[in-house]
Every structure is written in structure tokens, then in C-alpha cells.
Design a protein around this motif. Structure first.
Motif, mmCIF file in Angstrom:
data_model
loop_
_atom_site.group_PDB
_atom_site.id
_atom_site.type_symbol
_atom_site.label_atom_id
_atom_site.label_comp_id
_atom_site.label_asym_id
_atom_site.label_seq_id
_atom_site.Cartn_x
_atom_site.Cartn_y
_atom_site.Cartn_z
ATOM 1 N N PRO A 32 4.596 -3.763 40.744
ATOM 2 C CA PRO A 32 3.500 -4.783 41.311
ATOM 3 C C PRO A 32 3.611 -6.250 40.969
ATOM 4 C CG PRO A 32 2.100 -3.027 40.220
ATOM 5 C CD PRO A 32 3.517 -2.609 40.102
ATOM 6 N N SER A 40 7.321 -8.903 41.751
ATOM 7 C CA SER A 40 7.706 -9.161 43.188
ATOM 8 C C SER A 40 8.666 -10.588 43.123
ATOM 9 C CB SER A 40 6.528 -9.202 44.213
ATOM 10 O OG SER A 40 5.474 -10.091 43.872
ATOM 11 N N PHE A 97 7.069 0.132 52.840
ATOM 12 C CA PHE A 97 6.046 -0.438 52.941
ATOM 13 C C PHE A 97 4.709 0.285 53.089
ATOM 14 C CE2 PHE A 97 8.896 -3.302 55.118
ATOM 15 C CZ PHE A 97 8.748 -4.478 54.226
ATOM 16 N N SER A 154 1.105 -3.203 55.049
ATOM 17 C CA SER A 154 1.773 -4.453 55.053
ATOM 18 C C SER A 154 2.235 -4.963 53.745
ATOM 19 C CB SER A 154 0.763 -5.883 55.654
ATOM 20 O OG SER A 154 -0.012 -5.988 54.733
ATOM 21 N N ASP A 155 1.930 -4.290 52.644
ATOM 22 C CA ASP A 155 2.429 -4.464 51.169
ATOM 23 C C ASP A 155 3.691 -3.878 51.116
ATOM 24 O OD1 ASP A 155 -0.085 -5.784 50.864
ATOM 25 O OD2 ASP A 155 -0.920 -4.015 50.057
#
Length: 134
Positions: A50, A53, A81, A84-85
């Protein structure tokens, strides 16, 4: 005369030349039967770290060039995904061994950057495609 699994006229002696594991290969004006071994399909699942990115954006051009250069083995690739992440990515790879799949993973510019938090390489057995059993 019969037809091979590739619909190539074949003079193979015997009715079994229609079997998909014995495709016809032309050698001059005659047809020679040679054993055929399908490559395996692997599903490769990537989970991204995380906090990394920014590396995806920095290396995307090189990553896409790598995918294009290895299009013969990497049949399909794209992001995953969770809502939406972004959550990682997946590839469908056609190679002979798990080790070859691992080498492709490690050759991707994303790999040494720390973007990938984890990777799973799973052999996939294809049983259904385009509305029919394979």
C-alpha cells in the motif's frame, strides 16, 4: 488420408492422427507426426504494498514495455481492484514450468522496486472457454 488436429491433410498411417496430442508438422512434401506437449497456463496474482503506489506510476512505461516484449508468454495482464482502490494485478502466463513463470515475475521492472508485497503462482487447468468444455 485423414486430417490432423490442425485440419492439415496428413498421410499418417492410422486413424489416431485426429488426436490433439499428435499434430501434423510438414516436412517437405510429406507430413510427419511428432509428439506435442501443451504448455501450462499459470495464474499469477500480485498484491501491491500500500505504501509503494508511487513506484507503479514511476515504472509503468517500463512495465508495459516488458509485457509487450513477453507477449508470447504473458497472455493477459491487468490491475486488480478492491472497490475503487488498486489491490495488485494478475497475469495469465503460458510457460512450461513454475520456474519459468517465476523468472518472468522477477524480470518485470515492478519486481525489484518493492511495489509487489506478495505473489502467488498457481497452475490453472483450463476446462471451459467460449461456451464449451475444452
Amino acid at each position: 488420408m485423414c486430417k490432423s488436429s490442425q485440419s492439415i491433410p496428413c498421410n499418417f498411417a492410422g486413424p489416431s492422427c485426429k488426436q490433439p496430442h499428435l499434430p501434423a508438422i510438414f516436412a517437405g512434401s510429406c507430413c510427419v507426426q511428432q509428439p506435442w506437449r501443451p504448455q501450462l497456463i499459470y495464474l499469477i496474482l500480485f498484491e501491491d504494498a500500500p505504501d509503494m503506489s508511487h513506484m507503479r506510476d514511476a515504472l509503468m512505461k517500463e512495465h508495459l514495455a516488458f509485457l509487450a516484449e513477453n507477449a508470447k508468454q504473458i497472455q493477459s495482464a491487468g490491475p486488480l481492484f478492491d472497490g475503487s482502490d488498486g489491490a495488485g494485478g494478475a497475469w495469465l502466463v503460458e510457460v512450461d514450468t513454475h520456474e519459468e513463470a517465476q523468472k518472468l515475475v522477477e524480470a518485470d521492472p515492478f519486481w525489484p522496486s518493492g511495489l509487489r508485497q506478495s505473489v502467488r503462482i498457481l497452475r490453472w487447468h483450463h476446462v471451459f472457454r467460449d461456451g464449451a468444455q475444452t
